[in-house]
Structures are given as structure tokens and as C-alpha cells.
Design a protein around this motif. Sequence first.
Motif, PDB file in Angstrom:
ATOM      1  N   CYS A   1       7.557   1.644   2.355  1.00 53.72           N
ATOM      2  CA  CYS A   1       7.617   0.738   1.212  1.00 53.72           C
ATOM      3  C   CYS A   1       6.473  -0.263   1.322  1.00 53.72           C
ATOM      4  CB  CYS A   1       8.966   0.033   1.120  1.00 53.72           C
ATOM      5  SG  CYS A   1       9.291  -1.191   2.388  1.00 53.72           S
ATOM      6  N   VAL A   2       6.144  -0.890   0.205  1.00 53.32           N
ATOM      7  CA  VAL A   2       5.116  -1.926   0.191  1.00 53.32           C
ATOM      8  C   VAL A   2       5.653  -3.141  -0.554  1.00 53.32           C
ATOM      9  CG1 VAL A   2       3.114  -0.409   0.415  1.00 53.32           C
ATOM     10  CG2 VAL A   2       4.032  -0.896  -1.842  1.00 53.32           C
ATOM     11  N   HIS A   3       5.475  -4.306   0.028  1.00 47.35           N
ATOM     12  CA  HIS A   3       5.745  -5.571  -0.659  1.00 47.35           C
ATOM     13  C   HIS A   3       4.385  -6.071  -1.151  1.00 47.35           C
ATOM     14  CE1 HIS A   3       9.723  -5.343   1.014  1.00 47.35           C
ATOM     15  NE2 HIS A   3      10.059  -6.518   0.514  1.00 47.35           N
ATOM     16  N   TRP A   4       4.203  -5.993  -2.454  1.00 54.04           N
ATOM     17  CA  TRP A   4       2.855  -6.240  -2.986  1.00 54.04           C
ATOM     18  C   TRP A   4       2.935  -6.719  -4.417  1.00 54.04           C
ATOM     19  CZ3 TRP A   4      -0.711  -2.707  -5.899  1.00 54.04           C
ATOM     20  CH2 TRP A   4      -2.042  -3.151  -5.855  1.00 54.04           C
ATOM     21  N   GLY A   5       1.980  -7.527  -4.788  1.00 55.73           N
ATOM     22  CA  GLY A   5       1.886  -8.079  -6.126  1.00 55.73           C
ATOM     23  C   GLY A   5       1.011  -9.321  -6.093  1.00 55.73           C
ATOM     24  N   PRO A   6       1.047 -10.163  -7.134  1.00 55.47           N
ATOM     25  CA  PRO A   6       0.232 -11.376  -7.149  1.00 55.47           C
ATOM     26  C   PRO A   6       0.462 -12.283  -5.952  1.00 55.47           C
ATOM     27  CG  PRO A   6       1.140 -10.955  -9.323  1.00 55.47           C
ATOM     28  CD  PRO A   6       1.774  -9.963  -8.403  1.00 55.47           C
TER      29      PRO A   6
ATOM     30  N   SER B   1       6.414 -11.047  11.260  1.00 55.21           N
ATOM     31  CA  SER B   1       6.565 -12.382  10.685  1.00 55.21           C
ATOM     32  C   SER B   1       6.889 -12.399   9.197  1.00 55.21           C
ATOM     33  CB  SER B   1       5.296 -13.211  10.935  1.00 55.21           C
ATOM     34  OG  SER B   1       4.144 -12.500  10.530  1.00 55.21           O
ATOM     35  N   GLN B   2       6.473 -11.393   8.437  1.00 58.52           N
ATOM     36  CA  GLN B   2       6.807 -11.369   7.016  1.00 58.52           C
ATOM     37  C   GLN B   2       6.590  -9.967   6.452  1.00 58.52           C
ATOM     38  OE1 GLN B   2       3.982 -14.465   5.725  1.00 58.52           O
ATOM     39  NE2 GLN B   2       2.980 -12.956   4.409  1.00 58.52           N
ATOM     40  N   TRP B   3       7.018  -9.773   5.191  1.00 60.36           N
ATOM     41  CA  TRP B   3       6.996  -8.456   4.567  1.00 60.36           C
ATOM     42  C   TRP B   3       5.742  -8.216   3.736  1.00 60.36           C
ATOM     43  CZ3 TRP B   3      11.049  -4.850   5.118  1.00 60.36           C
ATOM     44  CH2 TRP B   3      12.128  -5.310   5.863  1.00 60.36           C
ATOM     45  N   SER B   4       5.229  -9.231   3.072  1.00 59.20           N
ATOM     46  CA  SER B   4       4.058  -9.045   2.214  1.00 59.20           C
ATOM     47  C   SER B   4       2.782  -9.364   2.989  1.00 59.20           C
ATOM     48  CB  SER B   4       4.173  -9.925   0.972  1.00 59.20           C
ATOM     49  OG  SER B   4       4.358 -11.276   1.334  1.00 59.20           O
ATOM     50  N   TYR B   5       1.640  -9.281   2.290  1.00 64.26           N
ATOM     51  CA  TYR B   5       0.350  -9.436   2.957  1.00 64.26           C
ATOM     52  C   TYR B   5       0.270 -10.736   3.747  1.00 64.26           C
ATOM     53  CZ  TYR B   5      -4.591 -10.244   3.713  1.00 64.26           C
ATOM     54  OH  TYR B   5      -5.805 -10.517   4.301  1.00 64.26           O
ATOM     55  N   ASN B   6      -0.175 -10.598   4.985  1.00 65.68           N
ATOM     56  CA  ASN B   6      -0.291 -11.732   5.897  1.00 65.68           C
ATOM     57  C   ASN B   6      -1.673 -11.673   6.534  1.00 65.68           C
ATOM     58  OD1 ASN B   6      -0.023 -13.728   7.800  1.00 65.68           O
ATOM     59  ND2 ASN B   6       1.782 -12.865   8.802  1.00 65.68           N
TER      60      ASN B   6
ATOM     61  N   TYR C   1      14.094   6.447   8.245  1.00 64.50           N
ATOM     62  CA  TYR C   1      13.262   5.330   8.701  1.00 64.50           C
ATOM     63  C   TYR C   1      12.254   4.995   7.622  1.00 64.50           C
ATOM     64  CZ  TYR C   1      10.553   2.440  11.964  1.00 64.50           C
ATOM     65  OH  TYR C   1       9.926   1.391  12.607  1.00 64.50           O
ATOM     66  N   MET C   2      12.290   3.769   7.108  1.00 64.09           N
ATOM     67  CA  MET C   2      11.335   3.343   6.088  1.00 64.09           C
ATOM     68  C   MET C   2      10.578   2.121   6.604  1.00 64.09           C
ATOM     69  SD  MET C   2      11.719   2.609   2.016  1.00 64.09           S
ATOM     70  CE  MET C   2      12.588   1.069   2.162  1.00 64.09           C
ATOM     71  N   ILE C   3       9.281   2.295   6.796  1.00 61.17           N
ATOM     72  CA  ILE C   3       8.438   1.237   7.349  1.00 61.17           C
ATOM     73  C   ILE C   3       7.710   0.534   6.207  1.00 61.17           C
ATOM     74  CG2 ILE C   3       6.510   2.837   7.739  1.00 61.17           C
ATOM     75  CD1 ILE C   3       7.493  -0.082  10.047  1.00 61.17           C
ATOM     76  N   ASN C   4       7.650  -0.784   6.274  1.00 63.12           N
ATOM     77  CA  ASN C   4       7.023  -1.588   5.221  1.00 63.12           C
ATOM     78  C   ASN C   4       5.638  -2.061   5.633  1.00 63.12           C
ATOM     79  OD1 ASN C   4       7.143  -3.532   2.750  1.00 63.12           O
ATOM     80  ND2 ASN C   4       6.612  -4.837   4.492  1.00 63.12           N
ATOM     81  N   LEU C   5       4.689  -1.949   4.709  1.00 63.01           N
ATOM     82  CA  LEU C   5       3.345  -2.492   4.878  1.00 63.01           C
ATOM     83  C   LEU C   5       3.061  -3.474   3.755  1.00 63.01           C
ATOM     84  CD1 LEU C   5       3.246   0.314   6.444  1.00 63.01           C
ATOM     85  CD2 LEU C   5       0.788   0.272   6.009  1.00 63.01           C
ATOM     86  N   GLY C   6       2.191  -4.438   4.030  1.00 68.76           N
ATOM     87  CA  GLY C   6       1.780  -5.408   3.024  1.00 68.76           C
ATOM     88  C   GLY C   6       0.310  -5.237   2.685  1.00 68.76           C
ATOM     89  N   PRO C   7      -0.019  -4.559   1.582  1.00 63.90           N
ATOM     90  CA  PRO C   7      -1.428  -4.369   1.210  1.00 63.90           C
ATOM     91  C   PRO C   7      -2.125  -5.689   0.898  1.00 63.90           C
ATOM     92  CG  PRO C   7       0.023  -2.896  -0.028  1.00 63.90           C
ATOM     93  CD  PRO C   7       0.897  -3.908   0.646  1.00 63.90           C
ATOM     94  N   ARG C   8      -3.422  -5.682   1.006  1.00 64.88           N
ATOM     95  CA  ARG C   8      -4.238  -6.844   0.647  1.00 64.88           C
ATOM     96  C   ARG C   8      -4.208  -7.039  -0.865  1.00 64.88           C
ATOM     97  NH1 ARG C   8      -8.986  -4.689   3.951  1.00 64.88           N
ATOM     98  NH2 ARG C   8      -9.875  -4.350   1.888  1.00 64.88           N
TER      99      ARG C   8
END
Length: 461
Positions: free
Chosen positions: A55-60, A303-308, A333-340
Motif C-alpha cells: 500500500c502507499v500513503h500518498w497525496g498532497p 516513524s510514520q506512514w506517508s513520505y518522510n 503481508y501488506m507493506i506500506n511505502l510513502g512515495p515522494r
Amino acid sequence: MRKCIFSVWVVLATWLGMGSVCGQTVLSGGGDRNPDLKTSAAALKKWQDLRVGMCVHWGPSSLGGREIGWSRGTTIPASAYDSLYLRFDPVRFDADRWCRLMKRWGMRYLSPTAKHHDGFAIWFSDVSDYDMENTPGRRDIMGELKKACDRHGIVLGAYYSNLDWYHPDWKPYNHGGPGLLFPKRDDSPNPARYFEYMAAQVGELIDRYDLAFVQFDGEWDATYTHEIGSEMYRRFHTRKPEILLSTRIDIGRRMAGADNHIEMDGQTYAGDFQDRERLVNRGNKVTVWGDHPWQAWVTIDRSQWSYNPQPKLMTADELVRDLVGVVGCNGNYMINLGPRPDGEFDAEQVALMDTLGMWLRAHGEAVYGTRGGPYKPFEGGFSTRRGQRAWLLVTDPLVRTLELPQTEQRMISARDELSGRKVEFTVADGTVCFELPEAVLDEPVRVVRLKFAEPVEMCDR
């Protein structure tokens, strides 16, 4: 042969600790308000067979470099946070590249954050102006991902937050209060009107992008009730009978046990699969056996789900062992990444995921299409099974001998996956004792392939 070192009390403790979980009714679909409503058994099996997703946590919010949703009105003033969409232009976002990376990493399904607690929609929503259509990028992210996923054979779902701190009809007004793009009416907040809005948005996602599943979140707020969750489950399954809806469509999730793991009452509450979110800094345990369909939802950044911009990433060994622990406990298993903000992934995340992908290319047979077992989690490792094969996944490098309960199905052979050599074992008094190969440096998990005379089932001891 040396005496087998096996801690029976550890296995018993694992089993007893899971008693409350295993004692729960297997997730029953619609719960007590829709007892005859269930998803397709074939769709559920297909999702479980995928075993590994992303999954990805991403947006503005990525422009702010802080946590998505939660930073609004806290570490970032609400007015500044709400203005980020006016600058959101992910010029380097390439859905095909994302899918190529996912295939390289061994990911079989994808869940982007269609709408988080901050209310922003990454598609063109007919019922909201706070969406991708009104950004400088003006790209339907969900649409591009759907086309790319279909081309590359990746299953697409989506995350959707039940609550919405931006919308004037949600209450309570937390994290900065309502945004400016919705009119605040005389009777606002009006939860009934908000839930029609929620139903409309989720309906758009299901209809336009033919989602295989929807992950829900925000059910923990008191505004969201069992009655509402049951109604939403019925609405969305009526819309697409074979869709999978996570248990957070309803309010049955709770923390339980000495290890603070997450349980689900699947008899009372609705849901097709359980989401176990590893809550950052909460110390909850997700690697706990579950007989029902479930997935661990884990962020690669501690430390967090979205881009850091300054992440605290898992190590490669931790990532592989984490996956093995979840699959060995019978979960996905679902791994989360935070795109730039520009739509690319940081090089450090790519390198880490490449390590996971290399391990899965070597040992994917022990993961994809499997179920946990035939043994419950044991001291130092886990097991998976499929047909006449099973795999011991030993995560503790110090374990050299292993004693496990004997299965009803006769075991024919055991072989070390790395060297190809036979692994010696003896069967006596209802147990099987393995002499394991020595752990190899830079190999986070020792994998031993077992072959049985017939399809192997869960050991009932």
C-alpha cells in the motif's frame, strides 16, 4: 543424535494466547445484522493466495513531509495543510513504473490511499472538489493505477477513511476543523448527510475502478457505529457481490491480550478479512495466529506512514522475518511505502524492497498460495503449507534442533532449500525431530522444504 531442544510450553503458550482469537467465530461477512450476506468464497481464496501486497500513503500531504491526515492542525496548521493540494503536481508519477517495481519486489496486490482522514480524493470525485481534478497535476491517479495494474497482473484495491476531518458534516471537528471547499450548512455537522457522501465516494471507487477490495479506517471514532457499518457492508456488497471489505467497515476491532494484539469479533460485526495495523509507537503485536482471513498492515518506516524526508526504515532482515512471521501465522503481508511528492520512491526504500524481492524470488514457493501450518508458530520460527508440500521457516539462527508434533499425513522427505541437502529427521512418540542446517550469514531465514505422501493438513496437537 543430540537431544531435540523444543520448548513445549512455548507452543502451548502460543496456542493458549491465541485461544481468544481462535475461539472467535471465523469472520462471517455481514455480522449479526446481515447474517446471510457474504462475499464470494472464490474471491476470498484468490486474495489469500496472493499473500504479499503493498500500500502507499500518498497525496498532497507528502509535500509537508509529515504524517498524512494526523499532521493537519497539529504539526502543520490546517490552513497550510489544506492548501497543499494547490501545489500537488506529481510529475514523475508513472503507474507502469510502480507496477514494474512491485513485480520486482514480489508484490501481488496494491492498495493506494484513495482518501485518508484529511478528506482529499486521489481520483476525480463527482461529489467533491477536494480531489485530483483540482490540482495542478490534474491526473486521475486511481485510473492510471487501474490500467497499469491490469496490464501487469496486479490486483487493485483501495484504502478509504470512514471519517473525514475536512468535511463539515463529519463530527467531531478535529485536527483543524472543516475545510473551505464544502459549504457549511445551518444544520452542519450532519452525520447522516456525511454517510451518504461516503457511500457515494466508495461507490465511485467500486464502479469506476472495479476494485477487488476496500480497506477501511476511522471506525474507532464514536460517530461511526455498528448500525452504520452494517448498512455500508450491505450497500457495497449489493453493488459488487464479490468485493472484499475489511473488518474496519464495522467497529469490531479491539486490542486484547498481554501482547496487545488486535482481535476481531466476526460473529457480531461485519467484514470479509481482518486488517491488523501495526500502530506506530503502540507496540501492538500483529504476528498472532488467525484461522480467519487476515492481513498485517505494516509500514516500512518506523516513524510514520506517508513520505518522510528522514525515515527510520526497517532493516532487510527485519523485513523478511516480519513477512515470514505473518504468512506463517496464516495471514497476508501488506507493506506500506510513502512515495515522494513527485511520485517516485526514495532510493533507500527501493533498495530495501529489492532485498525483499530477491528473497521472494528464491523462496516464493513457501509463500504464495500457501496457508499457515501444518504447525502452529513454534519457538524460533513458523511453517507454511500447500498441497503435499510444507516449509519450515526458521527465523532464529541459534536453533539447531527442532521437535514438532507429528502430522497425520506421512512425511516423506525434508530438504534444505539453500544447499539442496537432505535434512535428517526422526519420528517417535507422536513427534518429529529435525536436525537443522547451520544458519548462514546474510540469510535471514532458513527454509526447509517438507514433502508428504498426501496433502498435508493442520496438525491438531
